[in-house]
Design a protein around this motif. Structure first.
Motif, PDB file in Angstrom:
ATOM      1  N   ARG A  73       0.836  -1.211   0.000  1.00  0.00           N
ATOM      2  CA  ARG A  73       0.000   0.000   0.000  1.00  0.00           C
ATOM      3  C   ARG A  73       0.873   1.266   0.000  1.00  0.00           C
ATOM      4  O   ARG A  73       0.578   2.219  -0.714  1.00  0.00           O
ATOM      5  N   ARG A  74       1.933   1.270   0.782  1.00  0.00           N
ATOM      6  CA  ARG A  74       2.831   2.431   0.809  1.00  0.00           C
ATOM      7  C   ARG A  74       3.504   2.631  -0.540  1.00  0.00           C
ATOM      8  O   ARG A  74       3.586   3.728  -1.065  1.00  0.00           O
ATOM      9  N   GLU A  77       1.163   4.101  -3.121  1.00  0.00           N
ATOM     10  CA  GLU A  77       0.968   5.539  -2.938  1.00  0.00           C
ATOM     11  C   GLU A  77       2.148   6.330  -3.491  1.00  0.00           C
ATOM     12  O   GLU A  77       1.969   7.438  -3.996  1.00  0.00           O
ATOM     13  N   GLN A  78       3.345   5.780  -3.379  1.00  0.00           N
ATOM     14  CA  GLN A  78       4.549   6.492  -3.790  1.00  0.00           C
ATOM     15  C   GLN A  78       4.964   6.222  -5.234  1.00  0.00           C
ATOM     16  O   GLN A  78       5.855   6.901  -5.744  1.00  0.00           O
TER      17      GLN A  78
END
Length: 105
Positions: A73-74, A77-78
């Protein structure tokens, strides 16, 4: 894990939490990730798996739970492109980057 770069630590976390191969991890693309009713899933296309030449092989579906879900998920996002582990050229990172990171520590 705190001694590794974030990229190497993320890849190692995915090794441990998914049981998938390094080549599959570093070539992970955002289009392969789906947030479904029963959680986050990663569908690895047959072309990226070890069973590439086996006519009966299919895509590999991997549930992303726990720390693997947090990492993915991180990274989603990036992500600036399709790959969650991009190289400086915009393609997928080479697996040897992870291997060298582990070796030198």
């Amino acid at each position: 894990m705190p001694n590794f770069s974030l990229t190497v630590a993320d890849a190692l976390t995915l090794y441990l939490w998914t049981g998938t191969r390094g080549g599959e991890i570093v070539s992970m693309e955002s289009t392969e990730i789906a947030d479904e009713a029963d959680g986050l899933w990663w569908t690895i296309p047959k072309q990226k798996t070890k069973g590439l030449h086996n006519e009966r092989a299919t895509d590999l579906r991997v549930p992303l739970i726990g720390r693997a879900e947090v990492v993915v998920r991180r990274r989603l996002e990036q992500a600036k492109g399709a790959f969650l582990f991009p190289s400086s050229r915009g393609t997928s990172m080479n697996q040897t980057v992870i291997q060298h990171g582990v070796y030198y520590h």
